[in-house]
Design a protein around this motif. Structure first.
Motif, PDB file in Angstrom:
ATOM      1  N   ALA A 111       1.047  -1.232   0.201  1.00  0.00           N
ATOM      2  CA  ALA A 111       0.063   0.249  -0.055  1.00  0.00           C
ATOM      3  C   ALA A 111       0.793   1.487  -0.029  1.00  0.00           C
ATOM      4  O   ALA A 111       0.532   2.309  -0.738  1.00  0.00           O
ATOM      5  CB  ALA A 111      -0.867   0.012   1.204  1.00  0.00           C
ATOM      6  N   VAL A 112       2.047   0.919   0.691  1.00  0.00           N
ATOM      7  CA  VAL A 112       2.960   2.408   0.833  1.00  0.00           C
ATOM      8  C   VAL A 112       3.410   2.432  -0.601  1.00  0.00           C
ATOM      9  O   VAL A 112       3.623   3.578  -0.999  1.00  0.00           O
ATOM     10  CB  VAL A 112       3.962   2.027   1.647  1.00  0.00           C
ATOM     11  CG1 VAL A 112       5.123   3.341   1.718  1.00  0.00           C
ATOM     12  CG2 VAL A 112       3.358   1.876   3.191  1.00  0.00           C
ATOM     13  N   ALA A 113       4.067   1.401  -1.165  1.00  0.00           N
ATOM     14  CA  ALA A 113       4.753   1.420  -2.482  1.00  0.00           C
ATOM     15  C   ALA A 113       3.660   1.970  -3.741  1.00  0.00           C
ATOM     16  O   ALA A 113       4.048   2.671  -4.424  1.00  0.00           O
ATOM     17  CB  ALA A 113       5.095  -0.168  -2.825  1.00  0.00           C
ATOM     18  N   GLN A 114       2.377   1.803  -3.437  1.00  0.00           N
ATOM     19  CA  GLN A 114       1.567   2.286  -4.394  1.00  0.00           C
ATOM     20  C   GLN A 114       1.011   3.765  -4.062  1.00  0.00           C
ATOM     21  O   GLN A 114       0.260   4.451  -4.895  1.00  0.00           O
ATOM     22  CB  GLN A 114       0.225   1.354  -4.612  1.00  0.00           C
ATOM     23  CG  GLN A 114       0.469   0.023  -5.230  1.00  0.00           C
ATOM     24  CD  GLN A 114      -0.693  -0.837  -5.257  1.00  0.00           C
ATOM     25  OE1 GLN A 114      -1.982  -0.211  -5.246  1.00  0.00           O
ATOM     26  NE2 GLN A 114      -0.707  -2.242  -5.305  1.00  0.00           N
ATOM     27  N   GLY A 115       1.666   4.383  -3.036  1.00  0.00           N
ATOM     28  CA  GLY A 115       1.029   5.696  -2.369  1.00  0.00           C
ATOM     29  C   GLY A 115      -0.284   5.614  -2.047  1.00  0.00           C
ATOM     30  O   GLY A 115      -0.879   6.630  -1.918  1.00  0.00           O
ATOM     31  N   LEU A 116      -0.903   4.606  -1.620  1.00  0.00           N
ATOM     32  CA  LEU A 116      -2.238   4.447  -0.999  1.00  0.00           C
ATOM     33  C   LEU A 116      -2.114   5.008   0.361  1.00  0.00           C
ATOM     34  O   LEU A 116      -3.235   5.461   0.926  1.00  0.00           O
ATOM     35  CB  LEU A 116      -2.947   3.025  -1.035  1.00  0.00           C
ATOM     36  CG  LEU A 116      -3.125   2.629  -2.566  1.00  0.00           C
ATOM     37  CD1 LEU A 116      -3.250   1.273  -2.590  1.00  0.00           C
ATOM     38  CD2 LEU A 116      -3.932   3.488  -3.500  1.00  0.00           C
ATOM     39  N   ILE A 117      -1.339   4.760   1.196  1.00  0.00           N
ATOM     40  CA  ILE A 117      -1.076   5.288   2.398  1.00  0.00           C
ATOM     41  C   ILE A 117       0.459   5.939   2.503  1.00  0.00           C
ATOM     42  O   ILE A 117       1.389   5.557   1.835  1.00  0.00           O
ATOM     43  CB  ILE A 117      -1.370   4.189   3.565  1.00  0.00           C
ATOM     44  CG1 ILE A 117      -0.248   3.077   3.269  1.00  0.00           C
ATOM     45  CG2 ILE A 117      -2.690   3.769   3.589  1.00  0.00           C
ATOM     46  CD1 ILE A 117      -0.493   2.336   4.605  1.00  0.00           C
ATOM     47  N   GLY A 118       0.593   6.610   3.585  1.00  0.00           N
ATOM     48  CA  GLY A 118       2.119   7.096   3.860  1.00  0.00           C
ATOM     49  C   GLY A 118       2.725   6.114   4.714  1.00  0.00           C
ATOM     50  O   GLY A 118       2.388   5.399   5.248  1.00  0.00           O
TER      51      GLY A 118
END
Length: 325
Positions: A58-65
């Motif tokens: 999720a972080v890699a996809q920019g969905l969360i910080g």
């Protein structure tokens, strides 16, 4: 299960394959959480998928910080979990077809391994160095070094000719609403519909003529008309005050970026100083239009950051628009 195939998934296939190869040699007895508090959220052919795997994706996809929580009970978590499982399945099939044995696969897997290890080193160095005390010390140091300027808050009506500006001054003198006249007559599209409000700004962020016009003005004064870029301006001064310093919480993100960059820069200087590096390219590389000036070898977290600001003395968007006219 929905089959989710997207460009990010395909781009991450090399990493997924590497993680799958590492997982294939594990047995249930070796099933230990990769980090404290981690939990198994799914299994693929008996091998665990950890909550941290989903959060990392999720972080890699920019969905969360980075550092933000991701609740396993949310729809977002389930969607990203499906994508992680898809990555696992694609990687397993690639392995079954022998794609992992090709020289290209080995090269890409090794590049991914080095990138991951480099990022982990950076995270370790940064986490050890950037403490709350370090942030507060830099904030206080910048506060001491930063000179506070005077801020103005003003409204503006910008018209094309001196005659129009004189007419505006006459209407204001007869009690017309400044905000209404701004909406009706101002040609500055960025401010006319909010009553001409420029918000707070310092004189150095505006064209010099604004600073000269406001030198002796007090709150409540109407200033002008004077010739500005794009026409003739009439200002009403709403407030004058000393520039307000940013609070520690407001300045923290920029301070963290600066400290992160500084730690990575120092780390790379030490490593390059100890290494023997030979560049096998011409001395004068070709310049590619639009290419970043930062070395391509710099870690992703090492983007150059300016010294952190601790005052709010940046021109609002409306003022910048006016200055550009």
């Amino acid at each position: 299960m929905n089959i989710l195939v997207n460009p990010r998934l395909l781009a991450a296939l090399g990493l997924g394959l590497m993680l799958t190869l590492a997982a294939c040699g594990r047995t249930p007895a070796d099933e230990r959480p990769p980090q404290p508090g981690d939990i198994v959220v799914a299994r693929v052919s008996g091998d665990p998928v950890w909550a941290s795997d989903v959060k990392r994706e999720a972080v890699a996809q920019g969905l969360i910080g980075e550092g933000e929580p991701l609740d396993p009970s949310t729809v977002l978590f389930r969607r990203v979990l499906d994508e992680v499982i898809d990555q696992e399945l694609l990687a397993r099939e690639a392995e079954r077809q022998g794609l992992d044995d090709t020289p290209l696969a080995q090269q890409r897997l090794e590049a991914a391994r080095k990138r991951i290890l480099g990022d982990m080193l950076v995270e370790t160095v940064v986490d050890d160095a950037i403490t709350s005390r370090a942030v507060e010390e830099l904030y206080n140091e910048q506060r001491r070094l930063t000179e506070q300027s005077e801020e103005f808050r003003a409204r503006m009506i910008l018209v094309r000719t001196r005659e129009e500006a004189d007419a505006v001054m006459t209407l204001l003198a007869n009690g017309a609403s400044f905000e209404a006249l701004a909406a009706d007559r101002s040609i500055d599209e960025s401010t006319r519909f909010n009553g001409g409000d420029l918000d707070y700004f310092t004189a150095d962020t505006m064209p010099p003529v604004f600073g000269r016009a406001l030198t002796s003005a007090r709150a409540g004064d109407t200033v002008g008309p004077f010739q500005a870029e794009g026409g003739w301006a009439v200002l009403r001064v709403e407030d004058r005050r000393q520039e307000q310093p940013l609070t520690l919480d407001q300045a923290r993100p920029q301070i963290l970026r600066f400290l992160t960059y500084d730690q990575v820069r120092q780390l790379l200087e030490r490593l390059r100083g100890r290494a023997e590096i030979e560049i096998l390219l011409p001395d004068d590389p070709l310049t590619v239009p639009g290419a970043p000036e930062e070395p391509a070898s710099a870690p992703r977290r090492a983007a150059q950051a300016p010294a952190p600001a601790t005052t709010s003395g940046t021109a609002p968007e409306t003022a910048q628009s006016t200055a550009a006219q």
